[in-house]
Write an enzyme that holds these catalytic residues in place. Structure first.
Site, PDB file in Angstrom:
ATOM      1  N   HIS A  40      -4.645   1.828   7.405  1.00 40.19           N
ATOM      2  CA  HIS A  40      -3.274   2.350   7.440  1.00 40.19           C
ATOM      3  C   HIS A  40      -3.095   3.482   6.418  1.00 40.19           C
ATOM      4  O   HIS A  40      -2.572   4.550   6.747  1.00 40.19           O
ATOM      5  CB  HIS A  40      -2.295   1.196   7.153  1.00 40.19           C
ATOM      6  CG  HIS A  40      -0.859   1.595   7.172  1.00 40.19           C
ATOM      7  ND1 HIS A  40       0.030   1.148   8.124  1.00 40.19           N
ATOM      8  CD2 HIS A  40      -0.141   2.376   6.326  1.00 40.19           C
ATOM      9  CE1 HIS A  40       1.236   1.660   7.871  1.00 40.19           C
ATOM     10  NE2 HIS A  40       1.156   2.401   6.774  1.00 40.19           N
ATOM     11  N   GLU A  41      -3.546   3.245   5.180  1.00 39.50           N
ATOM     12  CA  GLU A  41      -3.345   4.248   4.123  1.00 39.50           C
ATOM     13  C   GLU A  41      -4.206   5.484   4.349  1.00 39.50           C
ATOM     14  O   GLU A  41      -3.770   6.611   4.099  1.00 39.50           O
ATOM     15  CB  GLU A  41      -3.624   3.648   2.740  1.00 39.50           C
ATOM     16  CG  GLU A  41      -2.753   2.452   2.362  1.00 39.50           C
ATOM     17  CD  GLU A  41      -1.266   2.638   2.630  1.00 39.50           C
ATOM     18  OE1 GLU A  41      -0.762   3.784   2.585  1.00 39.50           O
ATOM     19  OE2 GLU A  41      -0.599   1.624   2.913  1.00 39.50           O
ATOM     20  N   GLN A  94       2.998  10.086   1.163  1.00 38.25           N
ATOM     21  CA  GLN A  94       4.291   9.401   1.278  1.00 38.25           C
ATOM     22  C   GLN A  94       5.228   9.719   0.109  1.00 38.25           C
ATOM     23  O   GLN A  94       6.425   9.510   0.197  1.00 38.25           O
ATOM     24  CB  GLN A  94       4.094   7.873   1.336  1.00 38.25           C
ATOM     25  CG  GLN A  94       3.493   7.404   2.653  1.00 38.25           C
ATOM     26  CD  GLN A  94       3.338   5.891   2.644  1.00 38.25           C
ATOM     27  OE1 GLN A  94       2.391   5.361   2.066  1.00 38.25           O
ATOM     28  NE2 GLN A  94       4.284   5.203   3.254  1.00 38.25           N
ATOM     29  N   CYS A 114       5.456  -0.041   7.693  1.00 40.79           N
ATOM     30  CA  CYS A 114       5.164   1.089   6.794  1.00 40.79           C
ATOM     31  C   CYS A 114       6.413   1.430   6.000  1.00 40.79           C
ATOM     32  O   CYS A 114       7.508   1.443   6.553  1.00 40.79           O
ATOM     33  CB  CYS A 114       4.735   2.287   7.636  1.00 40.79           C
ATOM     34  SG  CYS A 114       4.431   3.778   6.669  1.00 40.79           S
ATOM     35  N   LEU A 115       6.232   1.706   4.710  1.00 38.09           N
ATOM     36  CA  LEU A 115       7.383   2.054   3.866  1.00 38.09           C
ATOM     37  C   LEU A 115       8.070   3.337   4.340  1.00 38.09           C
ATOM     38  O   LEU A 115       9.236   3.560   4.047  1.00 38.09           O
ATOM     39  CB  LEU A 115       6.938   2.204   2.405  1.00 38.09           C
ATOM     40  CG  LEU A 115       6.454   0.917   1.726  1.00 38.09           C
ATOM     41  CD1 LEU A 115       5.886   1.223   0.350  1.00 38.09           C
ATOM     42  CD2 LEU A 115       7.583  -0.116   1.631  1.00 38.09           C
ATOM     43  N   HIS A 141      -2.654   7.782   6.789  1.00 41.37           N
ATOM     44  CA  HIS A 141      -1.625   8.644   6.176  1.00 41.37           C
ATOM     45  C   HIS A 141      -2.250   9.938   5.650  1.00 41.37           C
ATOM     46  O   HIS A 141      -1.643  11.009   5.736  1.00 41.37           O
ATOM     47  CB  HIS A 141      -0.963   7.923   4.991  1.00 41.37           C
ATOM     48  CG  HIS A 141       0.191   7.038   5.374  1.00 41.37           C
ATOM     49  ND1 HIS A 141       1.312   7.496   6.032  1.00 41.37           N
ATOM     50  CD2 HIS A 141       0.420   5.717   5.147  1.00 41.37           C
ATOM     51  CE1 HIS A 141       2.164   6.492   6.206  1.00 41.37           C
ATOM     52  NE2 HIS A 141       1.638   5.397   5.683  1.00 41.37           N
ATOM     53  N   GLY A 159       0.822  -1.202   0.000  1.00 44.70           N
ATOM     54  CA  GLY A 159       0.000   0.000   0.000  1.00 44.70           C
ATOM     55  C   GLY A 159       0.853   1.247   0.000  1.00 44.70           C
ATOM     56  O   GLY A 159       2.007   1.222   0.455  1.00 44.70           O
TER      57      GLY A 159
HETATM   58 NI    NI Z   1       2.483   3.463   5.565  1.00 44.18          NI
END
Ligand code: NI
Length: 177
Positions: free
Chosen positions: A142-143, A58, A100-101, A146, A53
């Protein structure tokens, strides 16, 4: 996905501490070439990471756009691109490790609903409603967090959060040297 004729680009994924990750992102009012291009670039960036995701903040764009693909490109039908996504129903609780990235190499237990209903627009402007469970429900939560300037580590205890932020601050300083 590596067609030489298209001009998709991998974007830089911001790391924890960057101010864009803490901002509330703006709703998208018009789905134009810029938004379609952003979606394409986000998909490529997500697959390259690899991740399941990604949200626009991000990649330093504070607009309400997310991409999710639990198969990371293996199953074309798993790809979800959603504009202005909103959770309109949630049910149950599941505690699971999450990453998370934007917070590499950190995995912590986070409580998420077992089931959610998400409404938003697809890239053609059609309204979509998706019923999601377990991993997909977690990915949506989660997304969408963000988009509201929240990272999964924000739900942890203040001490844990402090340690994680300290770790990333140190890393950045090392890179700069
Ligand atoms: Ni994330």
């Amino acid at each position: 996905m590596n067609d030489e004729d298209n001009d998709m680009a991998r974007l830089e994924i911001l790391k924890i501490g960057h101010p864009s990750l803490a901002k509330t992102s703006a709703r998208i009012e018009a789905i134009d070439d810029e938004i379609r291009r952003l979606a394409e670039d986000m998909i490529e960036t997500m697959y390259a990471a690899p991740g399941i995701g990604l949200s626009a903040p991000q990649v330093n764009v504070n607009r309400r756009l997310i991409t999710i693909d639990l198969s990371v490109g293996e199953q074309a039908s798993d790809l979800i691109v959603m504009i202005n996504p909103e959770i309109v129903f949630r049910e149950g609780k599941v505690v699971r490790e999450e990453g998370c990235l934007s917070v590499p190499e950190i995995y912590e237990k986070v409580t998420r609903p077992q089931k959610v209903r998400v409404k938003g627009l697809d890239l053609t402007g059609l309204e979509r409603t998706i019923e999601a469970q377990d991993s997909l429900a977690r990915a949506f939560c989660h997304e969408i967090d963000h988009l509201d300037g929240k990272l999964f580590v924000d739900t942890l205890s203040p001490l844990k959060r402090k340690l994680i932020r300290k770790k990333f601050k140190k890393k950045d300083e090392t890179v700069e040297l």
